[in-house]
Design an enzyme around this catalytic site. Structure first.
Site, PDB file in Angstrom:
ATOM      1  N   LYS A 110       0.838  -1.207   0.000  1.00  0.00           N
ATOM      2  CA  LYS A 110       0.000   0.000   0.000  1.00  0.00           C
ATOM      3  C   LYS A 110       0.873   1.257   0.000  1.00  0.00           C
ATOM      4  O   LYS A 110       0.597   2.211  -0.721  1.00  0.00           O
ATOM      5  CB  LYS A 110      -0.956  -0.002   1.197  1.00  0.00           C
ATOM      6  CG  LYS A 110      -2.150  -0.920   0.960  1.00  0.00           C
ATOM      7  CD  LYS A 110      -3.077  -0.965   2.153  1.00  0.00           C
ATOM      8  CE  LYS A 110      -4.153  -2.019   1.931  1.00  0.00           C
ATOM      9  NZ  LYS A 110      -4.722  -2.507   3.185  1.00  0.00           N
ATOM     10  N   LYS A 190      -4.867 -10.297 -14.098  1.00  0.00           N
ATOM     11  CA  LYS A 190      -5.795 -10.721 -13.049  1.00  0.00           C
ATOM     12  C   LYS A 190      -6.942  -9.705 -12.955  1.00  0.00           C
ATOM     13  O   LYS A 190      -6.687  -8.494 -12.963  1.00  0.00           O
ATOM     14  CB  LYS A 190      -5.033 -10.786 -11.720  1.00  0.00           C
ATOM     15  CG  LYS A 190      -5.901 -11.167 -10.554  1.00  0.00           C
ATOM     16  CD  LYS A 190      -5.181 -11.011  -9.224  1.00  0.00           C
ATOM     17  CE  LYS A 190      -6.174 -11.299  -8.117  1.00  0.00           C
ATOM     18  NZ  LYS A 190      -6.153 -10.509  -6.964  1.00  0.00           N
ATOM     19  N   LYS A 193     -10.300  -4.569  -9.374  1.00  0.00           N
ATOM     20  CA  LYS A 193     -10.804  -3.187  -9.434  1.00  0.00           C
ATOM     21  C   LYS A 193      -9.665  -2.222  -9.727  1.00  0.00           C
ATOM     22  O   LYS A 193      -9.835  -1.269 -10.463  1.00  0.00           O
ATOM     23  CB  LYS A 193     -11.439  -2.809  -8.094  1.00  0.00           C
ATOM     24  CG  LYS A 193     -12.840  -3.321  -7.935  1.00  0.00           C
ATOM     25  CD  LYS A 193     -13.457  -2.836  -6.630  1.00  0.00           C
ATOM     26  CE  LYS A 193     -12.972  -3.615  -5.428  1.00  0.00           C
ATOM     27  NZ  LYS A 193     -13.494  -4.969  -5.278  1.00  0.00           N
TER      28      LYS A 193
HETATM   29  P1  ADP Z   1      -9.833  -6.326  -6.096  1.00  0.00           P
HETATM   30  O1  ADP Z   1      -8.507  -6.887  -6.577  1.00  0.00           O
HETATM   31  O2  ADP Z   1     -10.795  -6.143  -7.219  1.00  0.00           O
HETATM   32  O3  ADP Z   1      -9.668  -5.085  -5.228  1.00  0.00           O
HETATM   33  P2  ADP Z   1     -10.261  -7.647  -3.606  1.00  0.00           P
HETATM   34  O4  ADP Z   1      -8.800  -7.584  -3.274  1.00  0.00           O
HETATM   35  O5  ADP Z   1     -11.223  -6.759  -2.857  1.00  0.00           O
HETATM   36  O6  ADP Z   1     -10.443  -7.437  -5.173  1.00  0.00           O
HETATM   37  O7  ADP Z   1     -10.713  -9.166  -3.474  1.00  0.00           O
HETATM   38  C1  ADP Z   1     -11.714  -9.652  -2.644  1.00  0.00           C
HETATM   39  C2  ADP Z   1     -11.643 -11.176  -2.711  1.00  0.00           C
HETATM   40  O8  ADP Z   1     -11.839 -11.638  -4.068  1.00  0.00           O
HETATM   41  C3  ADP Z   1     -10.291 -11.727  -2.272  1.00  0.00           C
HETATM   42  O9  ADP Z   1     -10.498 -12.832  -1.423  1.00  0.00           O
HETATM   43  C4  ADP Z   1      -9.608 -12.181  -3.530  1.00  0.00           C
HETATM   44  O10 ADP Z   1      -8.841 -13.346  -3.297  1.00  0.00           O
HETATM   45  C5  ADP Z   1     -10.761 -12.477  -4.492  1.00  0.00           C
HETATM   46  N1  ADP Z   1     -10.379 -12.086  -5.871  1.00  0.00           N
HETATM   47  C6  ADP Z   1     -10.274 -10.824  -6.356  1.00  0.00           C
HETATM   48  N2  ADP Z   1      -9.924 -10.827  -7.661  1.00  0.00           N
HETATM   49  C7  ADP Z   1      -9.782 -12.118  -8.027  1.00  0.00           C
HETATM   50  C8  ADP Z   1      -9.446 -12.782  -9.253  1.00  0.00           C
HETATM   51  N3  ADP Z   1      -9.196 -12.098 -10.362  1.00  0.00           N
HETATM   52  N4  ADP Z   1      -9.405 -14.124  -9.271  1.00  0.00           N
HETATM   53  C9  ADP Z   1      -9.691 -14.841  -8.145  1.00  0.00           C
HETATM   54  N5  ADP Z   1     -10.026 -14.272  -6.961  1.00  0.00           N
HETATM   55  C10 ADP Z   1     -10.072 -12.941  -6.877  1.00  0.00           C
END
Ligand code: ADP
Ligand code: TRP
Length: 322
Positions: A110, A190, A193
């Site tokens: 971060k 991947k 967001k």
């Molecule tokens: P983002 O990357 O969109 O901010 P988060 O970090 O809030 O997503 O992820 C919330 C949950 O969703 C986590 O447990 C994460 O492991 C899962 N997750 C997010 N993106 C993926 C992805 N592309 N493939 C598999 N799992 C994901």
């Protein structure tokens, strides 16, 4: 087993969140006593906009409920409605070595991404440990990115039990969901967001269509054979398709004469068919927000009973109860 997980209210949910986490949370509630909560105090470390936070909390609550969280069986609540967690977080900070937190990747990431280092971001894993330990959680299903935080939690639980010479906390097992596919985004990285490459599951139909149609593919001409294993459209289709449907599409790719446009339309149909019932349920819920708030409140009442038992034990063990 008591299963617990938290989800940050951080905006619209996408296929990666669903297939990487939420779907498994929902499945786990069938066989286990699950505690799932919305980590609003964690979100505060990076979001300082009250209206946005309120909107995000209700959004994620409705998303989860529409997707199948059963509040009759699962304790579903908002983190901030159980203030005992904050008290435990403080007590845990007093036995947390600085070095343990300084080593945490998510903190370092971060900071490296330009987020200014407030104390909340630094102390984030201690609050997470309190979330887990206060409910005597045994299994914590999280994505790979959270693995280190579970290790911190285990360390703190053991350290506390040793320091006070009493088995107050259950040392939880991590349950890393990395065996599940990493869902690719529309640009092949991947889905996340932070990359702006998501397909949001509750998006309206026309923006969903636009997103699916803009998935990046290579430029193999329509008539040529194509390699399904390197195609984002096929990877996403596979998440929804049965074994037979998958091999049918694989055959079409390999034969040639099958364009990416058709594959995208087939994917779009799958997404729509899969999420349609959930969309309807979510739309119903949106009409009665007070019911959603009631569900969260009732969940918090159940969570508080256990949190209160734990915090009383902890207060007594550390010596603040006279
Ligand atoms: P983002 O990357 O969109 O901010 P988060 O970090 O809030 O997503 O992820 C919330 C949950 O969703 C986590 O447990 C994460 O492991 C899962 N997750 C997010 N993106 C993926 C992805 N592309 N493939 C598999 N799992 C994901
Ligand atoms: N830090 C987790 C995330 O960003 C959310 C979370 C907070 C959590 N407290 C938790 C997850 C306790 C599991 C257990 O995804």
């Amino acid at each position: 087993m008591r299963v617990l997980s938290g989800v940050q209210p951080s905006g619209k949910i996408h296929l990666g969140n669903y297939f990487g986490a939420m779907k498994h949370h929902i499945e786990l509630q069938k066989e286990h006593q699950a505690f799932y909560f919305i980590a609003d105090y964690h979100a505060l470390t990076t979001l300082n906009d009250a209206n946005q936070l309120r909107e995000n909390i209700l959004d994620v609550a409705m998303d989860y409920l529409a997707l199948g969280i059963n509040p009759e069986k699962t304790v579903f609540f908002k983190q901030s409605d159980v203030p005992q967690v904050m008290e435990l977080a403080w007590i845990l900070t007093t036995i947390t070595p600085m070095g343990l937190l300084e080593r945490c990747h998510s903190y370092k990431d971060k900071i490296a991404n330009g987020i200014s280092p407030n104390h909340g971001i630094f102390a984030y894993p201690v609050l997470m440990a309190a979330d887990i330990l206060i409910y005597n959680s045994q299994l914590v299903p999280v994505g790979k990115d959270q693995k280190q935080h579970i290790e911190v939690t285990r360390d703190l639980a053991m350290k506390f039990n040793n320091a006070y010479n009493e088995e107050v906390f259950t040392v939880p097992e991590e349950y890393i969901m990395e065996q599940y596919a990493v869902v690719p985004g529309i640009d092949g990285r991947k889905m996340s967001k932070s990359y702006g490459n998501t397909i949001d599951i509750f998006a309206d139909k026309s923006s969903l269509k636009k997103k699916v149609m803009s998935i990046v593919t290579d430029c193999t001409p329509l008539e040529d054979p194509k390699d399904p294993s390197s195609c984002n459209v096929f990877a996403l289709y596979s998440l929804f398709a049965s074994k037979d449907e998958k091999s049918e599409m694989e055959d079409m790719y390999r034969k040639g004469g099958f364009g990416y446009g058709t594959a995208k339309k087939m994917l779009l149909e799958k997404i729509n068919a899969h999420f349609e019932p959930y969309r309807q349920k979510r739309a119903e819920m949106q009409k009665d927000i007070s019911n959603v708030k009631d569900i969260l409140f009732e969940g918090a009442v159940k969570a508080q009973i256990i949190a209160q038992e734990t915090i009383e034990k902890v207060r007594s063990v550390v010596g603040v109860t006279l």
